[in-house]
Design a protein around this motif. Structure first.
Motif, mmCIF file in Angstrom:
data_model
loop_
_atom_site.group_PDB
_atom_site.id
_atom_site.type_symbol
_atom_site.label_atom_id
_atom_site.label_comp_id
_atom_site.label_asym_id
_atom_site.label_seq_id
_atom_site.Cartn_x
_atom_site.Cartn_y
_atom_site.Cartn_z
ATOM 1 N N ILE A 169 0.856 -1.188 0.000
ATOM 2 C CA ILE A 169 0.000 0.000 0.000
ATOM 3 C C ILE A 169 0.893 1.239 0.000
ATOM 4 O O ILE A 169 1.819 1.329 0.802
ATOM 5 N N PRO A 170 0.659 2.207 -0.887
ATOM 6 C CA PRO A 170 1.492 3.419 -0.899
ATOM 7 C C PRO A 170 1.438 4.148 0.439
ATOM 8 O O PRO A 170 0.360 4.331 1.014
ATOM 9 N N LYS A 171 2.599 4.551 0.918
ATOM 10 C CA LYS A 171 2.673 5.288 2.181
ATOM 11 C C LYS A 171 2.314 6.753 1.986
ATOM 12 O O LYS A 171 1.790 7.397 2.878
ATOM 13 N N ASN A 172 2.600 7.287 0.793
ATOM 14 C CA ASN A 172 2.355 8.703 0.538
ATOM 15 C C ASN A 172 1.694 8.872 -0.819
ATOM 16 O O ASN A 172 1.505 7.921 -1.570
ATOM 17 N N ASN A 173 1.336 10.113 -1.143
ATOM 18 C CA ASN A 173 0.620 10.410 -2.381
ATOM 19 C C ASN A 173 1.524 10.849 -3.522
ATOM 20 O O ASN A 173 1.041 11.165 -4.600
ATOM 21 N N THR A 174 2.824 10.881 -3.269
ATOM 22 C CA THR A 174 3.720 11.370 -4.311
ATOM 23 C C THR A 174 3.969 10.280 -5.354
ATOM 24 O O THR A 174 3.881 9.091 -5.067
ATOM 25 N N THR A 175 4.296 10.695 -6.557
ATOM 26 C CA THR A 175 4.583 9.741 -7.624
ATOM 27 C C THR A 175 6.075 9.482 -7.752
ATOM 28 O O THR A 175 6.490 8.587 -8.482
ATOM 29 N N THR A 176 6.900 10.288 -7.056
ATOM 30 C CA THR A 176 8.352 10.081 -7.053
ATOM 31 C C THR A 176 8.776 9.591 -5.679
ATOM 32 O O THR A 176 8.188 9.957 -4.668
ATOM 33 N N ASN A 177 9.806 8.756 -5.659
ATOM 34 C CA ASN A 177 10.316 8.202 -4.405
ATOM 35 C C ASN A 177 9.194 7.576 -3.577
ATOM 36 O O ASN A 177 9.093 7.797 -2.374
ATOM 37 N N ARG A 178 8.334 6.814 -4.245
ATOM 38 C CA ARG A 178 7.176 6.231 -3.569
ATOM 39 C C ARG A 178 7.598 5.121 -2.627
ATOM 40 O O ARG A 178 8.382 4.255 -2.977
ATOM 41 N N GLN A 179 7.060 5.150 -1.417
ATOM 42 C CA GLN A 179 7.323 4.118 -0.426
ATOM 43 C C GLN A 179 6.033 3.354 -0.154
ATOM 44 O O GLN A 179 4.935 3.883 -0.315
ATOM 45 N N PHE A 180 6.192 2.100 0.295
ATOM 46 C CA PHE A 180 5.028 1.253 0.497
ATOM 47 C C PHE A 180 5.013 0.641 1.892
ATOM 48 O O PHE A 180 6.051 0.515 2.537
ATOM 49 N N ILE A 181 3.832 0.267 2.318
ATOM 50 C CA ILE A 181 3.634 -0.463 3.561
ATOM 51 C C ILE A 181 3.167 -1.863 3.198
ATOM 52 O O ILE A 181 2.267 -2.029 2.370
#
Length: 336
Positions: A169-181
């Motif tokens: 699941i995406p941690k944030n709403n950004t499309t760059t440097n996306r992190q996941f949970i």
């Protein structure tokens, strides 16, 4: 509220999809995103006239569907989600609903949190056998362990823990440097601890089964810990713990390898090696519990991942029935 660009793209894909199954009361079925022995998985979005402000569902969901006559596994999964609700490290369940297909057959639908990051198996495969960065593995592992602690404290065993059943699941709403949970999904084979011996829990995937499961047909909370060790090893190396994929081949590798555990390659950090040795122990009574693993250096160094729930509604366990089926009952299944 600013909309997530990924979410907007996903909704477009949902609207463009089509299916032989009909839509729900509040949601519209989109494209097929998965298929298995249990049924099919579709993307779904709220119908245009439904306001997310007043809906019990989020704007986008994953919908698992099967004809009601063969939906026992999905019904059991819904029951397990109900019994295991309250943990953010598990995929959230929003309810169930009956629809019909174009022939009038009743379809059972399980409404779940959508994982726009895909599966952990897909991410590992994309590394081309190199594995994920250790810091990423630490964070995913910590989240999975939190889910296991909740499952085990609730007197359940997952029984089919593997990368394909870990969703991102995406941690944030950004499309760059996306992190996941990382979140644990697919609870259809989960069983209460009192019902995991003999023939009760022989399902799952051979590559992640513990020795006692493959050889003796026993699957308990310690067996989930073995599976976790196999997953972490695969994340770190990009390869499965065993070369074989069938039961006979894996058991042979277990008996031939030192101490009956997968080979831990050189080059891993001391912390990672120590973690794997705490999970991949032949005798289940000597494996660490999920609570114990939270305190080992490999996991303790991980950063806590908190999801931004601004674009997601709180899970609500609701059963929605079409008016014409209100007097119909779901086919009863045995309690777990």
């Amino acid at each position: 509220m600013k909309r997530n660009s990924m979410l907007e793209e996903l909704e477009v894909e949902v609207e463009d999809g089509s299916s032989e199954f009909n839509n729900g009361i509040q949601w519209k079925r989109g494209r097929l995103i998965g298929k298995g022995s249990f049924g099919s998985v579709f993307l779904a979005s709220l119908k245009p006239h439904i306001s997310i402000k007043y809906s019990i569902f989020p704007s986008v969901m994953a919908v698992k569907s099967a004809e009601i006559s063969v939906s026992e596994t999905l019904q059991k999964e819904k029951q397990n989600y109900d019994n295991l609700k309250g943990c953010s490290s598990l995929i959230q369940c929003f309810g169930e609903e009956i629809t019909t297909d174009h022939n009038g057959h009743m379809i059972y639908n399980l409404l779940l949190e959508v994982a726009t990051g895909g599966t952990l198996a897909h991410h590992i495969k994309n590394t081309g056998g190199k594995g994920l960065e250790e810091n990423v593995v630490r964070n995913y592992t910590k989240s999975i362990i939190k889910g296991l602690i909740h499952i085990h404290r609730s007197q359940y065993v997952h029984c089919d823990l593997k990368p394909a059943n870990i969703l991102l699941i995406p941690k944030n709403n950004t499309t760059t440097n996306r992190q996941f949970i990382a979140k644990i999904a697919d609870l259809g084979l989960a069983r209460r601890t009192s019902k995991t011996k003999g023939s009760y829990c022989l399902g799952g995937t051979f590559s992640y089964m513990a020795p006692e499961t493959l050889i003796d047909g026993v699957q308990e909370s310690t067996s989930d810990i073995w599976a976790l060790g196999c997953i972490v090893l695969e994340m770190l190396t990009g390869n499965r713990a065993w070369a074989a994929t069938d039961k006979v081949g894996i058991v042979k590798e277990m008996t031939e390898n030192l101490h009956g555990m997968p080979k831990i390659p050189d080059g891993l950090s001391v912390e990672a090696t120590g973690f794997l040795k705490n999970c991949l122990v032949r005798k289940p009574e000597f494996r660490f519990t999920a609570e114990m693993l939270m305190n080992v250096p490999f996991v303790a160094a991980a950063v806590d991942q908190e999801q931004d729930f601004n674009t997601m509604k709180a899970p609500t366990s609701v059963t929605k029935w079409p008016r014409q089926f209100k007097r119909q009952r779901i086919i009863p299944i045995k309690a777990v």
